[in-house]
Enzyme design. Sequence first.
Site, PDB file in Angstrom:
ATOM      1  N   GLY A 117       0.773  -1.116  -0.133  1.00  0.00           N
ATOM      2  CA  GLY A 117      -0.006   0.073  -0.012  1.00  0.00           C
ATOM      3  C   GLY A 117       0.900   1.180   0.115  1.00  0.00           C
ATOM      4  N   TYR A 119     -14.886  -1.028   8.320  1.00  0.00           N
ATOM      5  CA  TYR A 119     -13.610  -0.713   8.679  1.00  0.00           C
ATOM      6  C   TYR A 119     -13.251  -0.933   9.915  1.00  0.00           C
ATOM      7  CZ  TYR A 119      -9.194   2.537   8.756  1.00  0.00           C
ATOM      8  OH  TYR A 119      -8.128   3.063   8.835  1.00  0.00           O
ATOM      9  N   GLY A 167      -0.493   5.039  -1.257  1.00  0.00           N
ATOM     10  CA  GLY A 167      -1.536   5.672  -0.398  1.00  0.00           C
ATOM     11  C   GLY A 167      -0.964   6.960   0.315  1.00  0.00           C
ATOM     12  N   GLN A 168      -1.933   7.585   1.082  1.00  0.00           N
ATOM     13  CA  GLN A 168      -1.451   8.992   1.591  1.00  0.00           C
ATOM     14  C   GLN A 168      -0.366   8.643   2.635  1.00  0.00           C
ATOM     15  OE1 GLN A 168      -4.154  10.230   4.784  1.00  0.00           O
ATOM     16  NE2 GLN A 168      -3.446  12.415   4.857  1.00  0.00           N
TER      17      GLN A 168
HETATM   18  N1  SER Z   1      -8.856   8.384   8.493  1.00  0.00           N
HETATM   19  C1  SER Z   1      -9.472   7.274   8.722  1.00  0.00           C
HETATM   20  C2  SER Z   1     -10.921   7.229   8.157  1.00  0.00           C
HETATM   21  O1  SER Z   1     -11.356   8.430   8.027  1.00  0.00           O
HETATM   22  C3  SER Z   1      -9.464   6.889  10.090  1.00  0.00           C
HETATM   23  O2  SER Z   1      -8.293   6.070  10.286  1.00  0.00           O
HETATM   24  O3  SER Z   1     -11.450   6.398   7.754  1.00  0.00           O
END
Ligand code: SER
Length: 318
Positions: free
Chosen positions: A9, A144, A12-13
């Site tokens: 990954g 998540y 990504g950011q």
């Molecule tokens: N930045 C993440 C989100 O907003 C939080 O871990 O899902």
Amino acid sequence: MKKKILIVGAVGQIGSELTLKMREIYGGSNVIASTRKTPPSEAVLNGGPFEYFDVRDRAALGAVCDKYGVTHIVNMAAILSAAGEKDPLLAWDINMNGLINILELAREKKMQQVLVPSSIAVFGPETPRENTPQETVLRPTTMYGITKVAGELLGDYYVRKFGLDVRGLRYPGIISHETLPGGGTTDYAVAIFYEAIQNKRYTCFLKENTRLPMMYMPDCLKATIDLMEADFSKLKHHSDFNVSAMSFTPGELAAEIKKHIRDFTIEYQPDFRQAIADSWPDSIDDSAAREEWGWKPSYDLAAMTKDMIENLKKKLLK
Ligand code: SER
């Protein structure tokens, strides 16, 4: 012992900046960057090895680990909170099957360490909202969050059962100016800067008074690397460290931005992400991280805002 670090990954950011930082510290050829499909920046591509594979494919992951003699894996591949609510099964698949593949390979190949970030998304509406303790109720409402709680438990299980060195920290919203975040609930705190500089106005998808824990990228990189470098024997926790730097609302961030961009205006049109934000804490108690590996952030709201605006102006107003 020499480190060969695989960052999964890495486009990504966080992964993209972590790759560059780790290459600076450990040497370009010792940090292997990888992703599923999004092409990397020139800097990530040219600074060291780069591989494309899907973390759900254990054979492909294993082949890359063998090719480079990987000793450490950093797993930055995840579907975040808002994107995960649009496709919960994809979030489960990537976040959980990717993680178990990494843990199993690391165990089989007797790797030195795995770093798996967790998130404030492990908390839920029943969690104490202010100064959220290290040990507390973990009943998240997003897919998540569910995968991150399971990931923390799995990481600690591999430490206890197999003696694998697994570490992780609960990132708050991360603010940065290099790579945009994607699919998170805290993403507004990055988008607002781009819009403030380019258009002097921003429509926020959270309400004005929604307070969330946040961290600036230099602190995020430092926390990640400091935890990886910490003495294992001093750690009482492993996969679930609370880390904190600042907490603010969209209204407070807008007021701070206005100090630099006077005619900036903001309006609020909350969407489905409001409910996610409402289920997360306002602020975090990170005393375990401070005690066990010396965590201390450098950036507060004012310092972060000033640095973000300076850097983004250079990037956007060429
Ligand atoms: N930045 C993440 C989100 O907003 C939080 O871990 O899902």
